[in-house]
Design a protein around this motif. Structure first.
Motif, PDB file in Angstrom:
ATOM      1  N   CYS A 155      -8.239   0.644  16.948  1.00 47.74           N
ATOM      2  CA  CYS A 155      -7.565   0.192  18.169  1.00 47.74           C
ATOM      3  C   CYS A 155      -6.212   0.881  18.344  1.00 47.74           C
ATOM      4  N   LEU A 156      -5.433   0.974  17.277  1.00 48.95           N
ATOM      5  CA  LEU A 156      -4.126   1.627  17.361  1.00 48.95           C
ATOM      6  C   LEU A 156      -4.267   3.109  17.693  1.00 48.95           C
ATOM      7  N   ARG A 157      -5.310   3.742  17.167  1.00 45.40           N
ATOM      8  CA  ARG A 157      -5.564   5.159  17.481  1.00 45.40           C
ATOM      9  C   ARG A 157      -5.972   5.331  18.931  1.00 45.40           C
ATOM     10  N   LYS A 158      -6.743   4.395  19.415  1.00 49.07           N
ATOM     11  CA  LYS A 158      -7.191   4.447  20.818  1.00 49.07           C
ATOM     12  C   LYS A 158      -5.998   4.474  21.767  1.00 49.07           C
ATOM     13  N   TYR A 159      -4.971   3.692  21.455  1.00 50.04           N
ATOM     14  CA  TYR A 159      -3.801   3.612  22.330  1.00 50.04           C
ATOM     15  C   TYR A 159      -2.679   4.554  21.878  1.00 50.04           C
ATOM     16  N   ASN A 160      -2.984   5.404  20.917  1.00 45.68           N
ATOM     17  CA  ASN A 160      -2.048   6.433  20.458  1.00 45.68           C
ATOM     18  C   ASN A 160      -0.673   5.843  20.140  1.00 45.68           C
ATOM     19  N   VAL A 161      -0.672   4.766  19.372  1.00 48.02           N
ATOM     20  CA  VAL A 161       0.575   4.094  19.003  1.00 48.02           C
ATOM     21  C   VAL A 161       1.384   5.013  18.086  1.00 48.02           C
ATOM     22  N   PRO A 162       2.648   5.263  18.402  1.00 51.23           N
ATOM     23  CA  PRO A 162       3.461   6.132  17.541  1.00 51.23           C
ATOM     24  C   PRO A 162       3.858   5.432  16.244  1.00 51.23           C
ATOM     25  N   CYS A 163       4.030   6.212  15.180  1.00 54.14           N
ATOM     26  CA  CYS A 163       4.539   5.706  13.912  1.00 54.14           C
ATOM     27  C   CYS A 163       5.968   6.201  13.728  1.00 54.14           C
ATOM     28  N   LEU A 164       6.771   5.398  13.073  1.00 52.48           N
ATOM     29  CA  LEU A 164       8.167   5.754  12.877  1.00 52.48           C
ATOM     30  C   LEU A 164       8.281   6.998  12.012  1.00 52.48           C
ATOM     31  N   GLU A 165       8.986   7.985  12.523  1.00 46.94           N
ATOM     32  CA  GLU A 165       9.266   9.209  11.780  1.00 46.94           C
ATOM     33  C   GLU A 165      10.747   9.515  11.947  1.00 46.94           C
ATOM     34  N   GLY A 166      11.463   9.598  10.836  1.00 52.24           N
ATOM     35  CA  GLY A 166      12.891   9.894  10.919  1.00 52.24           C
ATOM     36  C   GLY A 166      13.645   8.829  11.689  1.00 52.24           C
ATOM     37  N   ASP A 167      14.411   9.255  12.706  1.00 52.87           N
ATOM     38  CA  ASP A 167      15.222   8.323  13.495  1.00 52.87           C
ATOM     39  C   ASP A 167      14.538   7.929  14.798  1.00 52.87           C
ATOM     40  N   GLY A 168      13.254   8.190  14.919  1.00 54.46           N
ATOM     41  CA  GLY A 168      12.549   7.915  16.161  1.00 54.46           C
ATOM     42  C   GLY A 168      12.151   6.459  16.334  1.00 54.46           C
ATOM     43  N   GLN A 169      11.171   6.238  17.192  1.00 56.37           N
ATOM     44  CA  GLN A 169      10.654   4.908  17.481  1.00 56.37           C
ATOM     45  C   GLN A 169       9.195   4.835  17.049  1.00 56.37           C
ATOM     46  N   GLY A 170       8.766   3.648  16.646  1.00 53.53           N
ATOM     47  CA  GLY A 170       7.353   3.533  16.317  1.00 53.53           C
ATOM     48  C   GLY A 170       7.036   2.387  15.377  1.00 53.53           C
ATOM     49  N   LEU A 171       5.777   2.345  15.016  1.00 55.57           N
ATOM     50  CA  LEU A 171       5.250   1.311  14.125  1.00 55.57           C
ATOM     51  C   LEU A 171       5.651   1.621  12.688  1.00 55.57           C
ATOM     52  N   ARG A 172       6.091   0.599  11.944  1.00 58.99           N
ATOM     53  CA  ARG A 172       6.490   0.754  10.553  1.00 58.99           C
ATOM     54  C   ARG A 172       5.396   0.258   9.594  1.00 58.99           C
ATOM     55  N   HIS A 173       4.980  -0.983   9.789  1.00 57.51           N
ATOM     56  CA  HIS A 173       4.010  -1.634   8.917  1.00 57.51           C
ATOM     57  C   HIS A 173       3.046  -2.470   9.752  1.00 57.51           C
ATOM     58  N   ILE A 174       1.902  -2.755   9.165  1.00 60.89           N
ATOM     59  CA  ILE A 174       1.063  -3.820   9.704  1.00 60.89           C
ATOM     60  C   ILE A 174       0.913  -4.876   8.603  1.00 60.89           C
ATOM     61  N   VAL A 175       0.980  -6.127   9.016  1.00 60.07           N
ATOM     62  CA  VAL A 175       0.795  -7.254   8.103  1.00 60.07           C
ATOM     63  C   VAL A 175      -0.404  -8.043   8.603  1.00 60.07           C
ATOM     64  N   ILE A 176      -1.353  -8.295   7.715  1.00 57.74           N
ATOM     65  CA  ILE A 176      -2.566  -9.035   8.082  1.00 57.74           C
ATOM     66  C   ILE A 176      -2.723 -10.196   7.110  1.00 57.74           C
ATOM     67  N   LYS A 177      -2.911 -11.400   7.656  1.00 63.22           N
ATOM     68  CA  LYS A 177      -3.102 -12.604   6.834  1.00 63.22           C
ATOM     69  C   LYS A 177      -4.405 -13.283   7.211  1.00 63.22           C
ATOM     70  N   GLU A 178      -5.071 -13.833   6.200  1.00 61.11           N
ATOM     71  CA  GLU A 178      -6.347 -14.525   6.436  1.00 61.11           C
ATOM     72  C   GLU A 178      -6.331 -15.891   5.777  1.00 61.11           C
ATOM     73  N   PHE A 179      -6.594 -16.919   6.564  1.00 65.93           N
ATOM     74  CA  PHE A 179      -6.794 -18.269   6.050  1.00 65.93           C
ATOM     75  C   PHE A 179      -7.991 -18.892   6.767  1.00 65.93           C
ATOM     76  N   GLU A 180      -8.936 -19.343   5.973  1.00 65.12           N
ATOM     77  CA  GLU A 180     -10.110 -20.049   6.496  1.00 65.12           C
ATOM     78  C   GLU A 180     -10.816 -19.246   7.584  1.00 65.12           C
ATOM     79  N   GLN A 181     -10.969 -17.949   7.303  1.00 65.28           N
ATOM     80  CA  GLN A 181     -11.695 -17.003   8.159  1.00 65.28           C
ATOM     81  C   GLN A 181     -11.041 -16.785   9.517  1.00 65.28           C
TER      82      GLN A 181
END
Length: 432
Positions: A167-193
């Motif tokens: 999904c993130l690739r589909k929308y070409n989400v930028p990742c943080l590089e140097g002093d730019g803007q973008g996604l840093r981390h993804i956090v995923i949690k699962e409880f009771e499916q």
């Protein structure tokens, strides 16, 4: 250099001796004969790299993980029997060395799922060959290692992680590089499916269509964005934005229904956490006033609430305090209260404490908290620890007033060197 490995190190290394000084060898196992090369010499010990195993331990196995270079799981090369032996040994060594305790330690409570047990993942993201990837930083470095599958993550986490990447690739989400803007981390949690996703990024906009696509992934029920501007130890930034789905995750423990906001912490192995919390409840004696320091969302306080006339929880993270008070109200406990603040400061202000539950960070109890405990002198302390060394040092500091009553270790994090432990301490001196 040939070296006989004599015992375990606290980080899962093997320890041999050269000229009566310990040599720490990552990847070596006690009772092995190994060929090593000294990498660094210090005044009282040396670090060496493993070149070849000349005589193998019966605990050695071929690592099933294709990404062992990330160093996230220090015991992947050790079979489960050996892992349990290592954790029991490390706990015993720490208690003897720092607390002069050589008494009974109950058998380690084993993990029913030695793979696929971890209910949460926090993964950095980078672009490699123009495509967004999740991975890990090699231990002790900022070297990014792309990882397509982690064996200790629950299967649902891994499935959603893979689909989220698409999904993130589909929308070409930028990742943080140097002093730019973008996604840093993804956090995923699962409880009771049910799955919660938190996108940690610099200030940026995610399209509503992308958010909806993420919510359409099977079992995903919640999407948040954490705005993080500066680098810091905390993976989250100061601002948390709700993007869609349901705000809280839901978790049941026995007859309790608990809610969790994104910042709220819960143990990473749900099944073993329940076993641990039930043990705390079992070991706690009836009391007038119970305090839980570092109380999180209040799970242990609420499980133990029927045993006390008044229960107070203390927690630094505000989201967790909000959850804890809501959980107390929603579960019908009108004698349970949670406050946000420093543990030692708030604990000192409570008039009377009969029993205390503590579940501190790996650094253990800080000096002000230990001083407050020794001044207040509750009859019983239930200490939940994730670090045998700091646990033992804290017991040593408290032993003028407290004696060890029971100790039970838990294998919460299989494939790693970490061991969780509950200790019941009982006051042995009269209060002043």
């Amino acid at each position: 250099m040939k070296l006989n490995i004599k015992k375990w190190g606290i980080n899962g290394e093997g320890i041999g001796f050269k000229d009566r000084k310990p040599v720490f060898v990552k990847g070596a196992i006690p009772e092995e004969l190994v060929d090593v090369k000294i990498e660094k010499r210090f005044e009282h010990y040396s670090n060496a790299c493993l070149i070849k195993v000349l005589k193998s331990s019966s605990y050695r196995r071929f690592s099933p993980c294709p990404h062992a270079q990330c160093d996230g799981c220090a015991l992947m090369h050790v079979n489960y029997k050996g892992q349990c032996q290592m954790k029991a040994s490390i706990l015993k060594q720490a208690l003897a060395k720092y607390a002069n305790y050589n008494g009974k330690i109950e058998p380690l409570v084993k993990n029913n799922s030695v793979f696929g047990y971890r209910n949460s993942c926090k993964l950095p993201v980078k672009k490699r060959n123009g495509e967004i990837q999740t991975g890990m930083f090699k231990a002790g470095t900022q070297k990014f290692l792309p990882i397509d599958r982690c064996l200790v993550h629950e299967k649902e986490l891994e499935r959603v992680r893979s689909e989220l990447l698409i999904c993130l690739r589909k929308y070409n989400v930028p990742c943080l590089e140097g002093d730019g803007q973008g996604l840093r981390h993804i956090v995923i949690k699962e409880f009771e499916q049910k799955i919660q996703i938190i996108l940690v990024s610099t200030p940026m906009h995610f399209s509503q269509s992308m958010i909806q696509d993420i919510l359409n992934l099977e079992n995903v029920c919640s999407v948040w964005q954490s705005i993080k501007i500066h680098d810091s130890v905390d993976i989250f930034g100061s601002q948390m934005n709700f993007l869609g789905g349901q705000r809280n995750m839901i978790l049941h423990i026995d007859n309790l229904k608990l809610e969790l906001l994104p910042r709220s912490f819960f143990q990473l192995n749900t099944s073993q956490a329940k076993n641990l919390y039930r043990t705390v409840r079992e070991w706690l004696g009836p009391c007038e006033s119970l305090v839980e320091a570092y109380s999180g969302i209040g799970a242990m306080s609420l499980l133990c609430a029927p045993k006390a006339k008044q229960v107070y929880g203390i927690e630094w993270i505000n989201d967790a305090v909000q959850n804890a008070n809501a959980n107390a109200k929603n579960n019908g406990f009108d004698h349970v209260y949670f406050k946000q603040g420093d543990a030692a400061s708030l604990f000192s202000k409570i008039d009377k404490v009969d029993a205390l539950i503590v579940d501190p960070p790996r650094s253990g109890l800080d000096s002000p908290m230990k001083k407050a405990i020794l001044k207040k002198q509750p009859d019983q302390i239930l200490y939940v620890s994730c670090n045998p060394s700091t646990l033992a040092k804290d017991i040593a500091d408290l032993k003028t007033v407290y004696a060890v009553e029971r100790i039970r270790p838990f294998d919460m994090f299989s494939q790693t060197q970490h061991v969780e432990t509950i200790v019941s301490l009982r006051r042995i001196q009269s209060k002043k």
